[in-house]
Design an enzyme around this catalytic site. Structure first.
Site, PDB file in Angstrom:
ATOM      1  N   ARG A  99       0.851  -1.178   0.000  1.00 34.88           N
ATOM      2  CA  ARG A  99       0.000   0.000   0.000  1.00 34.88           C
ATOM      3  C   ARG A  99       0.892   1.236   0.000  1.00 34.88           C
ATOM      4  NH1 ARG A  99      -4.433  -1.015  -1.860  1.00 34.88           N
ATOM      5  NH2 ARG A  99      -5.218   0.961  -1.055  1.00 34.88           N
ATOM      6  N   HIS A 117      13.353  -2.123  -1.136  1.00 34.76           N
ATOM      7  CA  HIS A 117      12.848  -2.152  -2.507  1.00 34.76           C
ATOM      8  C   HIS A 117      13.764  -3.040  -3.344  1.00 34.76           C
ATOM      9  CE1 HIS A 117      10.858  -0.850  -6.136  1.00 34.76           C
ATOM     10  NE2 HIS A 117      12.047  -0.674  -6.668  1.00 34.76           N
ATOM     11  N   ASP A 150       7.653  11.050   1.324  1.00 37.82           N
ATOM     12  CA  ASP A 150       6.475  11.157   0.448  1.00 37.82           C
ATOM     13  C   ASP A 150       6.710  10.608  -0.949  1.00 37.82           C
ATOM     14  OD1 ASP A 150       4.848  12.206   2.287  1.00 37.82           O
ATOM     15  OD2 ASP A 150       5.006  14.288   1.605  1.00 37.82           O
ATOM     16  N   GLU A 182      18.201  -9.598   0.525  1.00 41.21           N
ATOM     17  CA  GLU A 182      17.343  -8.771   1.392  1.00 41.21           C
ATOM     18  C   GLU A 182      17.367  -9.278   2.831  1.00 41.21           C
ATOM     19  OE1 GLU A 182      13.503  -8.784  -0.594  1.00 41.21           O
ATOM     20  OE2 GLU A 182      14.060  -6.925  -1.618  1.00 41.21           O
TER      21      GLU A 182
HETATM   22  C1  GRF Z   1      10.510  -8.076  -1.116  1.00 39.65           C
HETATM   23  O1  GRF Z   1      11.165  -8.536  -2.243  1.00 39.65           O
HETATM   24  C2  GRF Z   1      10.678  -6.599  -0.976  1.00 39.65           C
HETATM   25  O2  GRF Z   1      11.772  -6.077  -1.661  1.00 39.65           O
HETATM   26  C3  GRF Z   1       9.428  -6.028  -1.580  1.00 39.65           C
HETATM   27  O3  GRF Z   1       8.431  -6.971  -1.320  1.00 39.65           O
HETATM   28  C4  GRF Z   1       9.003  -8.256  -1.188  1.00 39.65           C
HETATM   29  C5  GRF Z   1       8.446  -8.868   0.052  1.00 39.65           C
HETATM   30  O4  GRF Z   1       8.755 -10.230   0.174  1.00 39.65           O
HETATM   31  N1  GRF Z   1       9.176  -4.727  -1.029  1.00 39.65           N
HETATM   32  P1  GRF Z   1       8.420 -11.027   1.492  1.00 39.65           P
HETATM   33  O5  GRF Z   1       6.919 -10.916   1.761  1.00 39.65           O
HETATM   34  O6  GRF Z   1       9.217 -10.439   2.608  1.00 39.65           O
HETATM   35  O7  GRF Z   1       8.805 -12.434   1.209  1.00 39.65           O
END
Ligand code: GRF
Length: 221
Positions: A99, A117, A150, A182
């Site tokens: 969102r 991201h 923003d 990540e």
């Molecule tokens: C991730 O790849 C992140 O970069 C993006 O949404 C995805 C979320 O994955 N914003 P998860 O739900 O944490 O597996």
């Protein structure tokens, strides 16, 4: 902005919409005493989000606020904030929360919202990043942790994890490798925040008191 109560352990609320693998990386790091963060609530806008099951399994309080129940973005955000504030978070972690947040919400928690991201920002804000990277023939890809402002995917960048794109890789393969990155960089950035090393000041990210004009970059292969 620094943490309001720097002496207490950092209380994080994690917002999700889906699988929650990033949420899981926070849970695992925190359990292994590698992350000085208490996850005080996991909130989803979708009741079926698998991340809610992960949170319940970890004994974390959960909440669901469904965006369809609200006529506009800000009223949804105000309901989300009211639910989060029950747990007095110091940090809001967006982990696949699909969102767009209203200016009201971003101001309400200015300097306390992190997002990840799946691209090397400022390249590829928005959706379908892996397919777009492959289409463009880029040799490198990755993911970026940033403070939320923003501007969609445009807040000050903190930490990027970078990988080399492999020949003939599919978007799904690339996505899986980016997600593994990540799970390293997001808890790392949150740890900097929890330790008081990372803060947001007049629109910039400061690490150990110095402005990050470029994010810290870690190469993973
Ligand atoms: C991730 O790849 C992140 O970069 C993006 O949404 C995805 C979320 O994955 N914003 P998860 O739900 O944490 O597996």
């Amino acid at each position: 902005m620094t943490r309001d109560q720097p002496d207490r352990r950092c209380r994080a609320a994690i917002l999700i919409s889906g699988s929650g693998t990033n949420l899981q990386s926070f849970v695992d790091r925190s359990r292994a005493d590698q992350l000085d963060v208490d996850i005080v609530k996991v909130l989803s806008n979708r009741p079926e989000a698998y991340g809610l099951s992960r949170a319940r399994a970890a004994g974390i309080a959960t909440a669901c606020v469904e965006h369809q129940d609200f006529s506009d973005r800000e009223s949804f955000d105000r309901a989300v904030a009211a639910t989060l504030d029950e747990n007095e978070p110091d940090l809001i972690v967006l982990a696949g929360f699909m969102r767009i947040l209203s200016p009201w919400f971003v101001r309400r928690y200015e300097g306390k919202i992190l997002n990840i991201h799946p691209a090397l920002l400022p390249k590829y804000p928005g959706l379908d990043t892996h397919a777009r990277v492959l289409e463009a023939g880029d040799s490198r890809h990755g993911s970026t942790v940033h403070f939320v402002t923003d501007e969609l995917d445009g807040g000050p960048r903190i930490l990027a994890g970078r990988i080399a794109v492999r020949p003939n890789e599919s978007p799904a393969e690339l996505q899986a490798r980016v997600q593994a990155v990540e799970h390293q960089i997001y808890p790392q950035a949150a740890q900097w925040f929890a330790a008081g090393r990372l803060r947001f000041h007049t629109g910039a990210a400061l690490l150990d008191g110095s402005e990050l004009t470029e994010p810290v970059v870690i190469d993973y292969d």
